[in-house]
Every structure is written in structure tokens, then in C-alpha cells.
Design a protein around this motif. Sequence first.
Motif, PDB file in Angstrom:
ATOM      1  N   GLN A  11       0.815  -1.220   0.000  1.00 24.18           N
ATOM      2  CA  GLN A  11       0.000   0.000   0.000  1.00 24.18           C
ATOM      3  C   GLN A  11       0.844   1.264   0.000  1.00 24.18           C
ATOM      4  O   GLN A  11       0.624   2.169  -0.810  1.00 24.18           O
ATOM      5  CB  GLN A  11      -0.906   0.007   1.245  1.00 24.18           C
ATOM      6  CG  GLN A  11      -1.779  -1.221   1.393  1.00 24.18           C
ATOM      7  CD  GLN A  11      -2.995  -1.163   0.475  1.00 24.18           C
ATOM      8  OE1 GLN A  11      -2.890  -0.788  -0.686  1.00 24.18           O
ATOM      9  NE2 GLN A  11      -4.129  -1.526   1.004  1.00 24.18           N
ATOM     10  N   VAL A  12       1.809   1.342   0.923  1.00 24.14           N
ATOM     11  CA  VAL A  12       2.591   2.576   1.033  1.00 24.14           C
ATOM     12  C   VAL A  12       3.515   2.728  -0.179  1.00 24.14           C
ATOM     13  O   VAL A  12       3.620   3.804  -0.777  1.00 24.14           O
ATOM     14  CB  VAL A  12       3.428   2.598   2.339  1.00 24.14           C
ATOM     15  CG1 VAL A  12       4.262   3.872   2.421  1.00 24.14           C
ATOM     16  CG2 VAL A  12       2.527   2.484   3.562  1.00 24.14           C
ATOM     17  N   GLY A  13       4.179   1.615  -0.555  1.00 28.09           N
ATOM     18  CA  GLY A  13       5.154   1.687  -1.650  1.00 28.09           C
ATOM     19  C   GLY A  13       4.507   2.035  -2.980  1.00 28.09           C
ATOM     20  O   GLY A  13       4.990   2.902  -3.710  1.00 28.09           O
ATOM     21  N   ILE A  31       9.952  -2.321  -6.576  1.00 26.30           N
ATOM     22  CA  ILE A  31      10.538  -3.655  -6.372  1.00 26.30           C
ATOM     23  C   ILE A  31       9.836  -4.348  -5.206  1.00 26.30           C
ATOM     24  O   ILE A  31       9.581  -3.718  -4.169  1.00 26.30           O
ATOM     25  CB  ILE A  31      12.055  -3.528  -6.079  1.00 26.30           C
ATOM     26  CG1 ILE A  31      12.763  -2.876  -7.276  1.00 26.30           C
ATOM     27  CG2 ILE A  31      12.670  -4.887  -5.750  1.00 26.30           C
ATOM     28  CD1 ILE A  31      14.207  -2.512  -7.008  1.00 26.30           C
ATOM     29  N   ASP A  32       9.549  -5.624  -5.386  1.00 22.87           N
ATOM     30  CA  ASP A  32       8.925  -6.387  -4.298  1.00 22.87           C
ATOM     31  C   ASP A  32       9.413  -7.823  -4.391  1.00 22.87           C
ATOM     32  O   ASP A  32       9.800  -8.292  -5.466  1.00 22.87           O
ATOM     33  CB  ASP A  32       7.398  -6.347  -4.419  1.00 22.87           C
ATOM     34  CG  ASP A  32       6.691  -6.699  -3.113  1.00 22.87           C
ATOM     35  OD1 ASP A  32       6.267  -5.766  -2.397  1.00 22.87           O
ATOM     36  OD2 ASP A  32       6.571  -7.908  -2.795  1.00 22.87           O
ATOM     37  N   ILE A  33       9.375  -8.508  -3.250  1.00 22.77           N
ATOM     38  CA  ILE A  33       9.746  -9.917  -3.256  1.00 22.77           C
ATOM     39  C   ILE A  33       8.789 -10.677  -4.188  1.00 22.77           C
ATOM     40  O   ILE A  33       9.155 -11.682  -4.786  1.00 22.77           O
ATOM     41  CB  ILE A  33       9.739 -10.447  -1.796  1.00 22.77           C
ATOM     42  CG1 ILE A  33      10.487 -11.748  -1.679  1.00 22.77           C
ATOM     43  CG2 ILE A  33       8.336 -10.575  -1.241  1.00 22.77           C
ATOM     44  CD1 ILE A  33      10.884 -12.094  -0.247  1.00 22.77           C
ATOM     45  N   THR A 118       9.568   1.695   6.659  1.00 22.54           N
ATOM     46  CA  THR A 118       9.163   0.503   7.408  1.00 22.54           C
ATOM     47  C   THR A 118       9.239   0.759   8.915  1.00 22.54           C
ATOM     48  O   THR A 118      10.222   1.335   9.399  1.00 22.54           O
ATOM     49  CB  THR A 118      10.084  -0.685   7.037  1.00 22.54           C
ATOM     50  OG1 THR A 118      10.081  -0.840   5.625  1.00 22.54           O
ATOM     51  CG2 THR A 118       9.614  -1.974   7.692  1.00 22.54           C
ATOM     52  N   ASN A 119       8.230   0.314   9.617  1.00 21.62           N
ATOM     53  CA  ASN A 119       8.183   0.467  11.078  1.00 21.62           C
ATOM     54  C   ASN A 119       8.748  -0.747  11.806  1.00 21.62           C
ATOM     55  O   ASN A 119       8.734  -1.834  11.241  1.00 21.62           O
ATOM     56  CB  ASN A 119       6.724   0.670  11.511  1.00 21.62           C
ATOM     57  CG  ASN A 119       6.306   2.122  11.356  1.00 21.62           C
ATOM     58  OD1 ASN A 119       7.017   3.009  11.807  1.00 21.62           O
ATOM     59  ND2 ASN A 119       5.182   2.358  10.722  1.00 21.62           N
ATOM     60  N   PRO A 120       9.229  -0.600  13.024  1.00 20.86           N
ATOM     61  CA  PRO A 120       9.294   0.630  13.804  1.00 20.86           C
ATOM     62  C   PRO A 120      10.366   1.565  13.227  1.00 20.86           C
ATOM     63  O   PRO A 120      11.531   1.175  13.101  1.00 20.86           O
ATOM     64  CB  PRO A 120       9.642   0.179  15.206  1.00 20.86           C
ATOM     65  CG  PRO A 120      10.196  -1.197  15.063  1.00 20.86           C
ATOM     66  CD  PRO A 120       9.714  -1.778  13.785  1.00 20.86           C
TER      67      PRO A 120
HETATM   68  N1  APR Z   1      11.728  -7.844  -0.058  1.00 25.45           N
HETATM   69  C1  APR Z   1      10.931  -7.061  -0.802  1.00 25.45           C
HETATM   70  N2  APR Z   1       9.653  -6.806  -0.491  1.00 25.45           N
HETATM   71  C2  APR Z   1       9.166  -7.369   0.629  1.00 25.45           C
HETATM   72  C3  APR Z   1       9.945  -8.210   1.457  1.00 25.45           C
HETATM   73  C4  APR Z   1      11.290  -8.438   1.069  1.00 25.45           C
HETATM   74  N3  APR Z   1      12.115  -9.194   1.819  1.00 25.45           N
HETATM   75  N4  APR Z   1       9.178  -8.613   2.492  1.00 25.45           N
HETATM   76  C5  APR Z   1       7.970  -8.066   2.313  1.00 25.45           C
HETATM   77  N5  APR Z   1       7.956  -7.314   1.189  1.00 25.45           N
HETATM   78  C6  APR Z   1       6.833  -6.591   0.603  1.00 25.45           C
HETATM   79  C7  APR Z   1       5.540  -7.372   0.662  1.00 25.45           C
HETATM   80  O1  APR Z   1       5.480  -8.345  -0.371  1.00 25.45           O
HETATM   81  C8  APR Z   1       4.494  -6.269   0.501  1.00 25.45           C
HETATM   82  O2  APR Z   1       4.104  -6.104  -0.854  1.00 25.45           O
HETATM   83  O3  APR Z   1       6.547  -5.405   1.354  1.00 25.45           O
HETATM   84  C9  APR Z   1       5.218  -5.012   1.005  1.00 25.45           C
HETATM   85  C10 APR Z   1       4.566  -4.387   2.210  1.00 25.45           C
HETATM   86  O4  APR Z   1       3.339  -3.897   1.816  1.00 25.45           O
HETATM   87  P1  APR Z   1       2.040  -3.916   2.744  1.00 25.45           P
HETATM   88  O5  APR Z   1       1.929  -5.232   3.428  1.00 25.45           O
HETATM   89  O6  APR Z   1       0.908  -3.410   1.945  1.00 25.45           O
HETATM   90  O7  APR Z   1       2.426  -2.860   3.897  1.00 25.45           O
HETATM   91  P2  APR Z   1       2.279  -1.262   3.814  1.00 25.45           P
HETATM   92  O8  APR Z   1       0.945  -0.873   4.306  1.00 25.45           O
HETATM   93  O9  APR Z   1       2.734  -0.800   2.494  1.00 25.45           O
HETATM   94  O10 APR Z   1       3.336  -0.837   4.926  1.00 25.45           O
HETATM   95  C11 APR Z   1       4.721  -1.065   4.721  1.00 25.45           C
HETATM   96  O11 APR Z   1       5.380   0.914   5.893  1.00 25.45           O
HETATM   97  O12 APR Z   1       4.194   2.479   7.102  1.00 25.45           O
HETATM   98  C12 APR Z   1       4.966   1.333   7.163  1.00 25.45           C
HETATM   99  O13 APR Z   1       4.115   0.194   9.143  1.00 25.45           O
HETATM  100  C13 APR Z   1       4.204   0.161   7.751  1.00 25.45           C
HETATM  101  O14 APR Z   1       6.154  -1.201   8.088  1.00 25.45           O
HETATM  102  C14 APR Z   1       5.034  -0.990   7.254  1.00 25.45           C
HETATM  103  C15 APR Z   1       5.508  -0.496   5.878  1.00 25.45           C
END
Ligand code: APR
Length: 314
Positions: A11-13, A31-33, A118-120
Motif C-alpha cells: 500500500q505505502v510503496g 521492487i517487491d519480493i 518501514t516500522n518501527p
Molecule cells: N523484499 C521485498 N519486499 C518485501 C519483502 C522483502 N524481503 N518482504 C515483504 N515485502 C513486501 C511485501 O510483499 C508487501 O508487498 O513489502 C510489502 C509491504 O506492503 P504492505 O503489506 O501493503 O504494507 P504497507 O501498508 O505498504 O506498509 C509497509 O510501511 O508504514 C509502514 O508500518 C508500515 O512497516 C510498514 C511499511
Amino acid sequence: MRKVAVVGAGQVGSTTAMRVAEQGIADVSLIDIYGDLARGKALDIAQSLPLTSSPSRVVGGSDYALAEGSDVVVVTAGFPRSPGMSRSDLLEKNAAVVREVVEKLSAAAPAAVMIMVTNPLDEMTRLAWRVTGWDRKRVMGMAGLLDGSRLACFAAAELGVPPGQVQPMVLGSHGDAMLPLPRLTSVAGVPLSELLPPAGLEELNARTREGGAEIVSLLKQGSAYYAPSACVARMVRAVLMDEGMQVVASVRLEGEYGLEDVFLGVPVVLGWGGWKRIVELPLLQREREELEACAATLRERAVELDGWLSGIDA
Ligand code: APR
């Protein structure tokens, strides 16, 4: 064209990628896993750009080669907070993700400015700085801008003024050790502390501190992303455009505010290459003590994180 890489196509990315691309200020790699998730989101964003006349190119995938040569890299990979989960609960879960992501990003874009989301937050920013070994001015966490934006939103609603008239000041940690400063928050030039009674101020401060949790409990799944992504995109723009804009961000203090070796939210001037200087506000004794207490909390958590890191490295 400048280049921005965003890791984590959640969502955030993805919303951050969209906001940056819509402004046409950079090409964006998502980029995402889960490479297909990033590919799909990137394609969707790219297909919206003809309508905004943005020249940005947006691509997605799981390969860090996509981040090569980026000017700014943003880390949103990890797990969001679920209801009832504190930011500290997230620590170990997200530390493993952040470590891996930051290692790969720093290899692909060794000259970039890194914005952590990413939190915290303060702990993850410190971890990123340690893993990269970069100059402290190139690694920062997005939090104070968001916390301030939340305070501005609540204060504006309470006072019946447009949110843009509130100039917020929220220092400290993104979480329970947050330090909203009503005396240094101004509404069209008047300190917030002169516009509301102490009980009203405390209510606003408490709601700001709990701003993220309030949204988590309403959404039931996931956490806030519209406001967080707006803040990240604002910081990205300030860096790319070398704006010299002052924002509160989580940065490493080395003597500023009398504090050493701790990452927390303070005002910094943002521009090309990262933050250029830390702005030292004239704090009252009471405010200074509150900031010191916040630093003490974060140092304790840093010890916890260092223990985890050395366990992994052993
Ligand atoms: N490498 C790449 N991407 C990854 C990995 C990894 N090792 N592990 C997880 N991800 C990806 C997930 O596949 C997912 O698409 O990170 C993304 C996180 O997205 P969401 O679950 O939608 O979380 P989001 O609401 O975007 O929040 C992300 O930002 O504000 C902070 O607290 C929040 O720590 C959280 C982060």
C-alpha cells in the motif's frame, strides 16, 4: 530524468510510486519480493500517466538491477502493524526484511539517498544506516512529517481553519515516545498553545500519538498509506529538487540537542544528497527533558536490535 526506486509494492510503496510518477519528477522502479505484484502495480501506474502528461517511466519486478543508478531509494518493505500490535512488536519481524533489502539496495544504488518508511521507524532507520555504512546525511526515516501532518489535520478541524494554516512541530520517536510541541506549532503565526486550553492540547497530542493506531483499528487490515505516501513523496521531491525544505525526519544525532548516537525525529533541511543540516530549536528545559526521555527509550530499543544483529552475525 532522475531515478527513484521504491522497495515494497504494498500500500505505502505503490502509492508513493504513483505520487512520485504523477509529478513527473523521476522515473520510478517498484521492487517487491513478489515480482509480479510490483510489475502489475507499475503497469497500472504507468497506464495512468498519459492522463497526467507525466513523462515518468514506471517499471516493476523483483530484481534489484531495477534500482541501479537511483538517486533516491525508499524502503517500505515489511509487515504493517496489525490491530493490537505495537511498533516494538514489529521490530524483529521487520528487521530481517529491512536488512536484506538495504544490503541489496546499497549495492545497486551506492550513491543514493535512502528514505526509510518501514516500522518501527527510528529503529529501522538506524539499522539501515548500520547496514549501509553510509554517511548519516544520506539515511533518514520518514515520520515527523507524517506526525506533524496528523497534528495539523486535527488542530485545523478543532479550530475551524484550513489545514495548510497550521505549521506543526512534532519531534521525537514515531510511536509512543512522540513529542508534539504545541508551543512551537503555529496557526497563522499564533502558537497553538495560546489557542487551546491545556486539556484540548493534551487531547490533540494524544490523538496525534495514536494517529497510526486509530487508522489500523478502523481499517481492520493493514495500516495507513495515503498520508504516509504523501509525506514520502514530499521528501523525495525536496531531495530531487534540492529544495532546502525543512522537515522533521528521523536522523542520527551526533551531539545535536545534546544527544549522541541515537536516531530520532528532529527538523532537518532537505536537499540534493540528503539532509544538509539539523535545525536546533530553542527548547524549554521541560521540552528538552522530554526529548532526552524519548532518546533514552530509543537507545534501549537499539540495544535490543543490536543483540538481534549480533545473534545473526555470530
Ligand atoms: N523484499 C521485498 N519486499 C518485501 C519483502 C522483502 N524481503 N518482504 C515483504 N515485502 C513486501 C511485501 O510483499 C508487501 O508487498 O513489502 C510489502 C509491504 O506492503 P504492505 O503489506 O501493503 O504494507 P504497507 O501498508 O505498504 O506498509 C509497509 O510501511 O508504514 C509502514 O508500518 C508500515 O512497516 C510498514 C511499511
